[in-house]
Design a protein around this motif. Structure first.
Motif, PDB file in Angstrom:
ATOM      1  N   TYR A  14       0.851  -1.197   0.000  1.00 60.39           N
ATOM      2  CA  TYR A  14       0.000   0.000   0.000  1.00 60.39           C
ATOM      3  C   TYR A  14       0.884   1.243   0.000  1.00 60.39           C
ATOM      4  O   TYR A  14       1.791   1.384   0.832  1.00 60.39           O
ATOM      5  CB  TYR A  14      -0.881  -0.007   1.244  1.00 60.39           C
ATOM      6  N   THR A  19      -3.308   0.070  -3.689  1.00 60.19           N
ATOM      7  CA  THR A  19      -2.981  -1.256  -3.169  1.00 60.19           C
ATOM      8  C   THR A  19      -2.615  -2.202  -4.301  1.00 60.19           C
ATOM      9  O   THR A  19      -3.294  -2.249  -5.324  1.00 60.19           O
ATOM     10  CB  THR A  19      -4.177  -1.850  -2.395  1.00 60.19           C
ATOM     11  N   ASP A 190      -9.277  -0.670   2.922  1.00 60.22           N
ATOM     12  CA  ASP A 190      -7.903  -0.527   3.415  1.00 60.22           C
ATOM     13  C   ASP A 190      -7.858  -0.249   4.917  1.00 60.22           C
ATOM     14  O   ASP A 190      -6.998   0.499   5.395  1.00 60.22           O
ATOM     15  CB  ASP A 190      -7.198   0.596   2.650  1.00 60.22           C
TER      16      ASP A 190
END
Length: 206
Positions: A14, A19, A190
């Motif tokens: 990340y 990502t 995330d």
């Protein structure tokens, strides 16, 4: 700042809101060119992570819990939520209850994909795909719906039972799919990486 989440089968990176991922086998050939802050649940890559460019964030997390053996991925996800239920839905589904920044406990269930494979191994007629639009109120009237119902209904009821009126924070590959069955919920793709970013800033590690 580059972050890394090492799982059992894949490794996620990340940076700047983007990502990317690779299989663990490919990660073993990966050579870092900058400092990487990581968490890992995979003991098989310990030797790889001894490279001084890899910085382990696990020792820096401080989660109040009586749970023994709580994985660092769950610790990171729970650290991002003060009060609510954290659901990481992947090959396994982990469900954890947070209250005022304290972890009250949690449990693990087989994931949707895992259960689909299990049904397929029983009989060919039970080898079905996940329905994108199944109603969990009426009883199914065909096998495809029956398998989907049998997988999803217990998962939904179990999460509802522990959540009560608390907000549910979904993450993981199946998180966005499961979220649709709950009113007071949000999908944070995330969540773990956001928790890592927050920790690094709080501890001044960068």
């Amino acid at each position: 700042m580059l972050l890394c989440d090492v799982g059992n089968s894949r490794v996620k990176f990340y940076k700047g809101g983007v990502t990317q991922s690779m299989p663990v086998a490919e990660f073993m050939r990966y050579e870092p060119k900058e400092r990487i802050f990581f968490i890992s649940v995979n003991d098989s890559v310990k030797k790889k992570l001894k490279n001084p460019l890899f910085v382990d964030l696990a020792p820096h997390f401080e989660l109040k819990t009586a749970y023994r053996g709580l994985g660092i991925d769950r610790i990171a996800a729970c650290s991002a939520v003060s009060t609510g239920v954290v659901v990481d839905a992947g090959s396994a589904i982990t469900v954890d209850l947070m209250f005022k920044s304290s972890h009250l406990g949690g449990f693990i269930m087989p994931g949707i994909g895992t259960l689909l494979k299990s049904f397929a191994s029983i009989a060919p007629v039970l080898d079905v795909t996940l329905s994108t639009n199944i109603d969990l109120d009426p009883l199914p009237q065909k096998t495809v719906s029956a398998v989907n119902y049998g997988i999803l209904k217990p998962i939904v009821l179990t999460i509802e039972n522990i959540a009560g009126n608390n907000k549910i924070y979904f993450t993981g590959g199946d998180g966005a799919y499961l979220m649709r069955y709950f009113r007071n919920s949000i999908y944070e793709k995330d969540l773990i990486f956001k928790s890592m970013v927050s920790l690094i800033a709080k501890k001044g590690l960068a």
